[in-house]
Scaffold this motif. Structure first.
Motif, PDB file in Angstrom:
ATOM      1  N   THR A 249      -4.584  33.260  31.468  1.00 52.37           N
ATOM      2  CA  THR A 249      -5.286  32.198  32.185  1.00 52.37           C
ATOM      3  C   THR A 249      -6.724  32.128  31.680  1.00 52.37           C
ATOM      4  OG1 THR A 249      -3.941  32.596  34.154  1.00 52.37           O
ATOM      5  CG2 THR A 249      -5.972  31.351  34.462  1.00 52.37           C
TER       6      THR A 249
ATOM      7  N   TYR B  50     -10.465  30.513  32.475  1.00 54.56           N
ATOM      8  CA  TYR B  50     -11.337  29.910  33.477  1.00 54.56           C
ATOM      9  C   TYR B  50     -12.559  29.359  32.749  1.00 54.56           C
ATOM     10  CZ  TYR B  50      -8.482  32.465  36.829  1.00 54.56           C
ATOM     11  OH  TYR B  50      -7.428  32.955  37.552  1.00 54.56           O
TER      12      TYR B  50
ATOM     13  N   LYS C 183      -9.911  23.404  37.423  1.00 58.18           N
ATOM     14  CA  LYS C 183      -8.660  24.168  37.463  1.00 58.18           C
ATOM     15  C   LYS C 183      -8.566  25.146  36.292  1.00 58.18           C
ATOM     16  CE  LYS C 183      -5.784  20.778  39.784  1.00 58.18           C
ATOM     17  NZ  LYS C 183      -4.547  20.009  39.710  1.00 58.18           N
ATOM     18  N   PRO C 184      -8.041  26.336  36.564  1.00 59.87           N
ATOM     19  CA  PRO C 184      -7.786  27.280  35.462  1.00 59.87           C
ATOM     20  C   PRO C 184      -6.724  26.709  34.520  1.00 59.87           C
ATOM     21  CG  PRO C 184      -7.466  28.327  37.616  1.00 59.87           C
ATOM     22  CD  PRO C 184      -7.671  26.870  37.859  1.00 59.87           C
ATOM     23  N   GLN C 185      -6.841  27.056  33.257  1.00 59.65           N
ATOM     24  CA  GLN C 185      -5.868  26.635  32.253  1.00 59.65           C
ATOM     25  C   GLN C 185      -4.892  27.791  32.036  1.00 59.65           C
ATOM     26  OE1 GLN C 185      -6.158  23.284  31.153  1.00 59.65           O
ATOM     27  NE2 GLN C 185      -7.525  23.509  32.909  1.00 59.65           N
ATOM     28  N   LYS C 186      -3.609  27.542  32.220  1.00 62.25           N
ATOM     29  CA  LYS C 186      -2.631  28.627  32.220  1.00 62.25           C
ATOM     30  C   LYS C 186      -1.689  28.541  31.030  1.00 62.25           C
ATOM     31  CE  LYS C 186      -2.785  29.121  37.183  1.00 62.25           C
ATOM     32  NZ  LYS C 186      -2.847  30.456  37.651  1.00 62.25           N
TER      33      LYS C 186
ATOM     34  N   GLU D 200      -6.620  37.377  31.469  1.00 66.96           N
ATOM     35  CA  GLU D 200      -7.597  36.422  31.974  1.00 66.96           C
ATOM     36  C   GLU D 200      -8.826  36.407  31.081  1.00 66.96           C
ATOM     37  OE1 GLU D 200      -6.865  36.633  36.793  1.00 66.96           O
ATOM     38  OE2 GLU D 200      -8.805  37.219  35.980  1.00 66.96           O
TER      39      GLU D 200
ATOM     40  N   LYS E 205     -12.542  34.491  31.397  1.00 69.83           N
ATOM     41  CA  LYS E 205     -13.420  33.656  32.210  1.00 69.83           C
ATOM     42  C   LYS E 205     -14.777  33.545  31.517  1.00 69.83           C
ATOM     43  CE  LYS E 205     -13.253  34.284  36.603  1.00 69.83           C
ATOM     44  NZ  LYS E 205     -13.391  34.879  37.950  1.00 69.83           N
TER      45      LYS E 205
END
Length: 137
Positions: A29, A31, A37-40, A102, A104
């Motif tokens: 994910t 951020y 919205k998070p990109q998954k 993740e 971010k």
């Protein structure tokens, strides 16, 4: 336990999409500081990170501090685009297999955030064109 940070630094230097893909979890994910919205998913995270890499080319992007724990790292960076100084932080988490789960990004000041948003839009539009041309990520 190993971590993917040394591989991440190699990706930053080389822009090696295959190496980046190899250290990303398939359900990673991203951020973004400019998206709500998070990109998954690996494909989306690849697109954003490769676009950012292209955007920062020639900006003097470099990491200035690192804090690394067992499954997380905080990497502080500086860059300059169009005369605007950018201070940022990458917060990276990974799993037991050293795959990034993740990613971010935090940026300051506001002018830097606005400039990065403008430049990322340009890069993502190019990425969309690449996908239409069937280039593999």
């Amino acid at each position: 336990m190993t971590n993917p940070i040394s591989s991440w630094h190699k990706v930053v230097e080389s822009k090696d999409a295959d190496m980046l893909k190899s250290i990303l979890h398939k359900e990673a994910t991203f951020y973004s500081p400019i998206l709500f919205k998070p990109q998954k998913g690996r494909k989306m995270v690849l697109a954003y990170l490769l676009s950012a890499s292209n955007m920062f080319e020639g900006s003097g992007f470099h990491y200035v501090k690192e804090l690394i724990s067992e499954k997380e790292a905080i990497l502080e960076f500086n860059a300059e685009i169009d005369g605007i100084k950018i201070d940022g932080v990458d917060i990276i988490s990974w799993d037991e297999e050293a795959k990034i789960t993740e990613f971010k990004v935090m940026l300051r000041p506001l002018k830097a955030l606005e400039k990065v948003g403008e430049k990322m839009k340009e890069q993502l539009e190019k990425m969309s064109l690449w996908e239409k041309l069937k280039l593999k990520l």
